[in-house]
Scaffold this active site. Structure first.
Site, PDB file in Angstrom:
ATOM      1  NE  ARG A 406      -3.394  -2.093   3.093  1.00  0.00           N
ATOM      2  CZ  ARG A 406      -4.506  -2.618   2.600  1.00  0.00           C
ATOM      3  NH1 ARG A 406      -5.107  -2.031   1.590  1.00  0.00           N
ATOM      4  NH2 ARG A 406      -5.020  -3.726   3.104  1.00  0.00           N
ATOM      5  CG  HIS A 466       1.355  -8.273   4.270  1.00  0.00           C
ATOM      6  ND1 HIS A 466       1.771  -8.354   5.586  1.00  0.00           N
ATOM      7  CD2 HIS A 466       0.440  -7.272   4.238  1.00  0.00           C
ATOM      8  CE1 HIS A 466       1.133  -7.462   6.316  1.00  0.00           C
ATOM      9  NE2 HIS A 466       0.321  -6.785   5.530  1.00  0.00           N
ATOM     10  NE  ARG A 595      -3.319  -2.232  15.528  1.00  0.00           N
ATOM     11  CZ  ARG A 595      -4.090  -2.513  14.477  1.00  0.00           C
ATOM     12  NH1 ARG A 595      -5.378  -2.221  14.505  1.00  0.00           N
ATOM     13  NH2 ARG A 595      -3.589  -3.087  13.400  1.00  0.00           N
ATOM     14  CG  HIS A 623       0.808  -1.423  11.249  1.00  0.00           C
ATOM     15  ND1 HIS A 623       1.817  -1.584  10.323  1.00  0.00           N
ATOM     16  CD2 HIS A 623      -0.281  -2.051  10.723  1.00  0.00           C
ATOM     17  CE1 HIS A 623       1.357  -2.261   9.280  1.00  0.00           C
ATOM     18  NE2 HIS A 623       0.098  -2.569   9.502  1.00  0.00           N
TER      19      HIS A 623
END
Length: 720
Positions: A406, A466, A595, A623
């Site tokens: 991304r 990823h 998280r 993250h």
């Protein structure tokens, strides 16, 4: 206790009662997000932000997860999940939870936050409560800016029910013919291309005659109050707002697609209009017959209808963060330059000051040792982006290879790759076209990169790529040296300001060789079977992680200390969970910082007594992934892109890297210690899956992770 002893125990660690349903766990995570909006310690406009995040999260959850469970239930299948909760039961549990949570969300906005905004001169009004002058302005605004965009669609025997796009906001309008008295139904879409909230110009920015900060109304009210323009000669009987959510998870048969890019472009266009409707949100004032008519046309049952008392689509509340009211927001944070990348001062500069500053040569700096960056406390721009920019313009750099999962719409990273290609370097970009909801953005960048001469590849059939990695190949004298970046977050300068992520810059030979092998396997036909240092999914990551846990078990069983601290976004994989249970039974101390989703149950007698789970929710989205294994007093630390989820371990290309510099390991331990000591943003998980927020005890200072890390970064910078 030996492994044989564990095997003889009566506890069956595969028993479904030891596992939490993944979807239910996610709902608990989003509830913790909502709590930030409920917490009066959170600044007012930030509370609106968390309401918006909660809504946006929920939209995606319906589009991907709930829609998938609906399909399972309708097909009568029962996937073998560790918790063994049937799809129909999952839907029942989720709806029961969401009806209460969504009601709480809207009540908080309507009865607490909306009134609180007025105390600071912010008035989100009802159209009919405005002054005559303000209404005149809105009528003129409607005629000039809104009316030309609208397209009313009638529904009758000659006009079938219109197809509606995903997440569209619509007015269901009833009109009557004054001559015949016959009522008709029409749909008016609220244009997403226009601002959701229409504010007054400065001369009309008043409330009860006094100047205010902002005053305005929702766009749909402006449309609703001017429907006469759309239905000339008809009587407006009523109008009610509704919003639909469609299934947006689509399969792409990669091995049958001649062109993956074209196949995904085609599926994106389907997503907006063709996915089945999995949720309908309606104003609570909508009459039952109109609601029933909508349900029939959209082919949904009452279990997919959610009545809302107040404003629909609270994700649009992000707008209010744009207001110039810093006292109602978090204190601004400007990321600092990592210490070893501080600008170099040139005393012979040509500017008026007699000196200039420029970034150091990042390659020379890395030859002195590895650099670990912690974003957003440390600047992504001055580290990762600068690394790629310098590589693009360095005459000695021969090649740049990187993965793009991304990135931002105006990505400087992609622009640097285009510049590198223009500088005649060999540039390879692995663009992941299957990054959900970023497919269109990634397709656009892939085309631009290809047009610029960059070699673009789309990864391995059946696997999402990823991993967050970059390889730079540089000619230095008679040798070739490789420089690498391996991180936990995307190459996105915008999210780098909002997400906590870690990245390693290095020129270690073994890492350069590993990334070379990894890129060869991604771009060619290499069947790499082993790596020197990297843990790579789906090849070596699972086996190595399981081996590291087994090593802690062996250490505990032999009378030593076994300890694991792991930080991640989600913990779902049943094999890893079962192994953690075994480690707990063997006496290994385990601290998990998760998280989001956590399917493990901590604190169960005889099963997970030695496991503690916390979740940290706050200003920044946690993250980063960090894994620490005690290793008999010689701890090993790893960072990377993978969570302990089956998809990360088995169905994605991931890279996890060991951090071997003792000084950098101290930094990682400090981060873990800060998270574990948090009594402001941390939530502790109980065995039943519920979370309790930690609070400072009497006389104890609040220790919020994000505030602590900002203070630490500032202090370190001041000592340089």
């Amino acid at each position: 206790m030996t492994r044989a002893d564990l095997a003889e125990q009566s506890v069956d660690l595969s028993d479904p009662r030891y596992y939490i349903n993944r979807e239910v766990s996610w709902l608990g995570f989003n509830e913790r997000v909502l709590h930030e909006a409920l917490d009066p310690r959170t600044p007012l406009l930030e509370r609106l932000k968390f309401l918006a995040i909660y809504s946006s999260n929920l939209d995606e959850f319906f589009m991907v997860r709930i829609s998938g469970v609906m399909e399972q239930a309708e097909a009568g299948v029962h996937p073998r999940t560790p918790d063994q909760t049937a799809p129909a039961k999952q839907l029942e549990i989720m709806r029961s939870h969401l009806v209460k949570e969504v009601a709480l969300q809207h009540q908080t906005f309507e009865y607490e936050l909306r009134p609180a905004l007025t105390e600071h001169g912010i008035y989100l009004q009802n159209y009919r409560d405005l002054t005559q002058e303000q209404i005149f302005f809105l009528r003129d605004y409607f005629e000039k800016r809104i009316f030309p965009v609208l397209t009313p669609l009638s529904v009758d025997p000659s006009h079938p029910f219109p197809r509606m796009s995903n997440l569209s906001l619509n007015l269901a309008v009833r009109v009557a013919d004054p001559e015949t008295g016959l009522e008709r139904f029409a749909r008016v879409k609220v244009p997403s291309s226009l601002p959701r909230f229409v504010g007054m110009p400065e001369p009309l920015r008043t409330y009860q005659g006094e100047p205010c900060q902002w005053i305005g109304v929702p766009l749909e009210q402006v449309i609703a109050e001017n429907l006469g323009y759309l239905f000339t000669g008809m009587a407006i009987v009523g109008h009610h707002l509704f919003r639909i959510t469609r299934d947006a998870d689509f399969p792409v048969l990669e091995d049958e697609a001649d062109d993956l890019l074209l196949a995904i472009e085609k599926e994106i266009s389907k997503r907006r209009l063709e996915g089945f409707v999995c949720r309908v949100e309606v104003e609570s004032t909508m009459p039952e017959d109109l609601k029933a008519g909508l349900m029939g046309e959209l082919k949904v049952g009452r279990d997919r209808v959610y009545e809302v008392d107040g404003l629909l689509n609270l994700s649009d509340l992000f707008f209010f963060l744009s207001l110039p009211l810093p006292e109602l927001k978090d204190q601004p944070w400007a990321a600092l330059v990592p210490p070893r990348l501080k600008p170099v001062v040139d005393l012979d500069g040509d500017d008026a000051k007699g000196y200039s500053e420029h970034p150091p040569n990042i390659f020379a700096t890395l030859r002195e040792g590895d650099i670990l960056m912690h974003h957003p406390y440390e600047s992504f721009t001055a580290s990762v982006q600068e690394f790629i920019t310098q590589a693009a313009n360095d005459a000695k750099v021969l090649a740049i290879k990187m993965t793009l999962y991304r990135t931002s719409g105006d990505s400087p990273i992609v622009k640097a790759l285009i510049a590198a290609a223009a500088n005649r370097k060999q540039v390879v970009a692995l663009v992941e076209l299957k990054a959900r909801f970023d497919e269109a953005n990634n397709i656009e960048w892939a085309k631009k990169l290809e047009d610029a001469g960059v070699h673009v590849v789309y990864g391995i059939v059946g696997l999402k790529t990823h991993t967050k990695t970059t390889l730079v190949v540089r000619e230095e004298g008679d040798e070739i040296r490789r420089y690498v970046h391996i991180g936990t977050g995307n190459y996105n300068p915008k999210t780098s300001k909002l997400y906590t992520d870690l990245g390693l810059l290095s020129c270690r030979d073994d890492l350069g060789a590993d990334l070379t092998d990894l890129f060869n396997s991604l771009t060619g036909y290499s069947r790499q079977q082993a790596y020197r240092k990297l843990l790579v999914a789906p090849l070596t990551l699972r086996d190595r992680m399981e081996a590291l846990i087994h090593r802690e078990i062996d250490q505990a069983q032999s009378g030593g200390k076994g300890k694991i601290v792991a930080k991640m976004n989600s913990l779902v994989d049943a094999r890893i969970i079962k192994l953690l249970y075994e480690a707990s039974q063997a006496g290994v101390e385990i601290d998990l910082i998760v998280r989001g989703i956590c399917c493990l149950r901590p604190g169960m007698t005889g099963v997970s007594d030695n496991i503690r789970v916390i979740s940290v929710i706050g200003r920044f989205l946690e993250h980063s992934r960090i894994f620490c294994f005690h290793n008999d007093g010689q701890p090993e630390y790893y960072i990377g892109s993978a969570d302990w989820m089956t998809r990360n371990l088995d169905r994605r290309v991931e890279a996890v890297v060991p951090i071997e510099d003792p000084g950098l390991n101290k930094e990682l331990q400090m981060i873990l210690d800060t998270l574990l000591a948090d009594n402001r943003q941390a939530w502790e998980m109980d065995a039943d899956g519920t979370f309790t927020q930690r609070r400072p005890q009497a006389g104890e200072e609040a220790r919020g992770t994000h505030a602590t890390m900002m203070a630490y970064t500032l202090k370190r910078d001041s000592l340089l």
